[in-house]
Design an enzyme around this catalytic site. Structure first.
Site, PDB file in Angstrom:
ATOM      1  N   THR A  41      26.590-119.231  33.214  1.00  0.00           N
ATOM      2  CA  THR A  41      26.256-118.046  32.437  1.00  0.00           C
ATOM      3  C   THR A  41      25.303-118.372  31.295  1.00  0.00           C
ATOM      4  OG1 THR A  41      28.334-116.994  33.021  1.00  0.00           O
ATOM      5  CG2 THR A  41      27.281-116.181  31.024  1.00  0.00           C
TER       6      THR A  41
ATOM      7  N   ALA B 254      32.039-114.679  32.729  1.00  0.00           N
ATOM      8  CA  ALA B 254      32.210-115.458  33.959  1.00  0.00           C
ATOM      9  C   ALA B 254      30.866-115.693  34.646  1.00  0.00           C
ATOM     10  CB  ALA B 254      33.136-114.708  34.914  1.00  0.00           C
ATOM     11  N   GLY B 255      30.778-116.806  35.351  1.00  0.00           N
ATOM     12  CA  GLY B 255      29.629-117.074  36.203  1.00  0.00           C
ATOM     13  C   GLY B 255      30.154-117.765  37.447  1.00  0.00           C
ATOM     14  N   HIS B 256      30.217-117.044  38.551  1.00  0.00           N
ATOM     15  CA  HIS B 256      30.789-117.591  39.782  1.00  0.00           C
ATOM     16  C   HIS B 256      29.668-117.826  40.798  1.00  0.00           C
ATOM     17  CE1 HIS B 256      35.026-115.810  38.794  1.00  0.00           C
ATOM     18  NE2 HIS B 256      34.544-116.591  37.851  1.00  0.00           N
TER      19      HIS B 256
ATOM     20  N   GLN C 107      37.476-117.308  34.374  1.00  0.00           N
ATOM     21  CA  GLN C 107      37.894-118.311  33.376  1.00  0.00           C
ATOM     22  C   GLN C 107      38.969-119.234  33.989  1.00  0.00           C
ATOM     23  OE1 GLN C 107      37.609-114.753  31.974  1.00  0.00           O
ATOM     24  NE2 GLN C 107      35.510-115.484  31.998  1.00  0.00           N
TER      25      GLN C 107
ATOM     26  N   ASP D 228      35.096-122.641  35.544  1.00  0.00           N
ATOM     27  CA  ASP D 228      34.052-123.293  36.343  1.00  0.00           C
ATOM     28  C   ASP D 228      34.604-124.309  37.344  1.00  0.00           C
ATOM     29  OD1 ASP D 228      32.236-121.830  34.832  1.00  0.00           O
ATOM     30  OD2 ASP D 228      32.054-123.422  33.333  1.00  0.00           O
ATOM     31  N   GLU D 229      35.772-124.034  37.868  1.00  0.00           N
ATOM     32  CA  GLU D 229      36.400-124.957  38.813  1.00  0.00           C
ATOM     33  C   GLU D 229      35.828-124.803  40.222  1.00  0.00           C
ATOM     34  OE1 GLU D 229      38.039-122.680  37.026  1.00  0.00           O
ATOM     35  OE2 GLU D 229      39.481-123.666  35.712  1.00  0.00           O
TER      36      GLU D 229
ATOM     37  N   ARG E  84      43.173 -99.743  20.641  1.00  0.00           N
ATOM     38  CA  ARG E  84      43.076 -98.354  21.113  1.00  0.00           C
ATOM     39  C   ARG E  84      41.873 -97.591  20.573  1.00  0.00           C
ATOM     40  NH1 ARG E  84      48.839 -98.198  19.025  1.00  0.00           N
ATOM     41  NH2 ARG E  84      47.667 -99.645  17.735  1.00  0.00           N
TER      42      ARG E  84
ATOM     43  N   PRO F  85      25.309-127.440  28.448  1.00  0.00           N
ATOM     44  CA  PRO F  85      25.892-128.593  29.139  1.00  0.00           C
ATOM     45  C   PRO F  85      27.413-128.547  29.043  1.00  0.00           C
ATOM     46  CG  PRO F  85      24.694-129.277  27.148  1.00  0.00           C
ATOM     47  CD  PRO F  85      24.476-127.805  27.315  1.00  0.00           C
TER      48      PRO F  85
ATOM     49  N   LYS G 114      35.782-121.341  41.559  1.00  0.00           N
ATOM     50  CA  LYS G 114      36.529-120.172  42.050  1.00  0.00           C
ATOM     51  C   LYS G 114      35.657-119.299  42.943  1.00  0.00           C
ATOM     52  CE  LYS G 114      37.242-119.052  37.770  1.00  0.00           C
ATOM     53  NZ  LYS G 114      36.709-120.267  37.096  1.00  0.00           N
ATOM     54  N   GLY G 115      34.355-119.176  42.551  1.00  0.00           N
ATOM     55  CA  GLY G 115      33.441-118.353  43.346  1.00  0.00           C
ATOM     56  C   GLY G 115      33.317-118.867  44.766  1.00  0.00           C
TER      57      GLY G 115
END
Ligand code: GDP
Ligand code: IMO
Ligand code: MG
Length: 425
Positions: A301, A39-41, A225, A13-14, A142, A305, A16-17
């Site tokens: 996502t 992920a949530g961008h 991530q 959550d930096e 596998r 908090p 990136k999106g």
């Protein structure tokens, strides 16, 4: 060399999106190489907000080819929903491609994720409950089912039935879950979903990406991530089940490391973490709550908090080394606008010694306490500044310190969520 990797340097959550969308304008291709819909961008274009979970953040430019690479795990329902959501908002996704080698998330992966979290004797990881870990377990064990397998319905059924037997036994007998999977129903549902995205599937995504590399196209690898959630280099076991670090792009997209030209580390001007696990510079209460409210620090996502804390130079040094960071993008600097003073962790004290190398053993990490230096705030609204020289002197001093600790130069400074709120250095 034409490849740039965007990597999270913290616990995700930096921003990136936002950075991917910004740079995608000048790219030919954007590739997601690991993770899934954990992920949530977020991308903000004017007054519209988009939250992407699987689709690369280059999707808003029709001329940019977006690839969901072999290293990603795909929940087909989420993929179909995300594509249709974007189509409704005017983005037709004709530029999206999905690797046949990507693995598929099934209901039993989500159930196992939930079951493990309930039972976990060692303490909960606080996963996103999307089935990510169990799906990667099957991949490495596998037993996984890949996008490829939709082409062979008999093989698909065989693999699924075997998995259903194994997982039902485990869930019912060990985890005390009550599951009763119906193979026919799952096959029906999954093939119906496949019908909706099969037009996007490419048989050999590595050939598509390799062709772009050979053609000297500009390619952006969008990490999900972050470094501290990396299964090898993060705060194990409080991590995700993939390799978000820059090296993960090679295996998760299928090209050689010498092709990587730049590695852009995305770092928030302070730190956050969502889920369980160590966070040395966490601030509980008071200033931590203030950062959460100012920064809108709630999971993209899951809505949980986010825990908030000060910038950790020891983590950043670790991130610089394991990723080979060549440039830093500092985000959310504006969130600090009104603070009187800002603390920065410059080293840890660990068993009487001052250390600068991050201990990846959490037992050793538990013995470390951050050593802080304080910086004066700038007490000024910076959200409209687009020129580095116009930043208040105290903000520039703070950025210099972050760059020094992170052992990389700052090339981008984000001062708001919107696409245009950026300072190029
Ligand atoms: P990602 O997972 O790394 O893409 O980051 P997220 O989208 O989960 O979280 C970042 C949040 O911060 C989102 O809500 C963004 O819209 C927002 N954001 C990104 N950059 C900035 C910035 O410079 N300032 C502010 N105030 N918000 C930002
Ligand atoms: P983006 O790409 C923040 C965290 C979860 C949990 C741990 C394991 O938006 O930065 P998982 O579901 O992956 O097995 O959960 O990892 N986590 C994230 N935290 N941002 C993310 O993605 C995350 N993806 C997973 O909260 O602590
Ligand atoms: Mg996120």
């Amino acid at each position: 060399m034409t490849v740039t990797v965007i990597v999270g340097t913290q616990w995700g959550d930096e921003g990136k999106g936002k950075i991917t969308d910004l740079l995608a304008r000048d790219m030919d291709m954007v590739v997601r190489y690991q993770g899934g819909n954990n992920a949530g961008h977020t991308v903000v274009i004017k007054d519209e907000t988009f939250k992407l979970h699987l689709i690369p953040s280059g999707i808003f430019y029709p001329t940019v080819t977006c690839v969901i690479g072999n290293g990603v795990v795909i929940d087909p329902a989420v993929l179909v929903q995300e594509v249709s959501g974007l189509r409704q908002r005017g983005f037709n996704c004709a530029n999206l491609k999905v690797s046949s080698q990507a693995h598929i998330i099934f209901p039993y992966h989500r159930d196992l994720d939930a079951a493990q979290e309930q039972k976990h004797e060692a303490g909960r990881i606080g996963t996103t409950n999307r089935g990510i870990g169990p799906c990667y377990v099957d991949k490495f064990n596998r037993r996984g089912i890949r996008v490829w397998d939709f082409q062979y319905p008999d093989v698909f059924r065989q693999k699924l039935e075997w998995n259903l037997k194994e997982k039902s036994f485990l869930l019912n007998n060990f985890y005390g879950f009550k599951v009763d999977y119906n193979a026919d129903q799952i096959i029906k549902d999954y093939f119906a979903l496949y019908e909706q995205f099969k037009g996007l599937v490419v048989e050999e995504s590595t050939v598509v990406i390799g062709g772009a590399i050979d053609g000297n196209k500009r390619i952006l690898m969008e990490g999900a991530q972050g470094t501290m959630l990396d299964v090898d280099h993060g705060t194990y076991p409080y991590v995700t089940s993939s390799n978000p670090i820059a090296g993960g792009a090679c295996s998760g997209a299928g090209f050689g490391p010498v092709e990587i030209d730049e590695v852009i580390g995305v770092a928030k001007a302070y730190f956050t973490r969502v889920g369980g696990g160590p966070f040395p510079t966490e601030i509980e209460g008071g200033m931590g709550d203030q950062l959460r409210e100012r920064g809108g620090e709630y999971g993209t996502t899951t809505g949980r908090p986010r825990r908030c804390g000060w910038y950790d130079g020891v983590v950043m040094r670790h991130a610089a080394k394991v990723n080979g960071i060549t440039q830093l993008a500092i985000t959310k600097l504006d969130v600090l606008d009104s603070l009187d003073k800002i603390d920065v962790c410059v080293a840890y004290e660990c068993e009487g010694k001052r250390i600068k190398d991050f201990p990846t053993d959490i037992n050793r990490l538990a013995k470390c306490t951050p050593i802080y230096e304080s910086y004066p705030g700038w007490k000024e609204d910076i959200t409209k500044i687009t020129n580095y020289a116009k930043l208040p002197a105290n903000a520039r001093k703070y950025l210099d310190k972050l760059a020094e600790l992170s052992e990389a130069r700052v090339s981008l400074i984000s001062v708001g969520a919107e696409r245009g709120q950026i300072i190029k250095v």
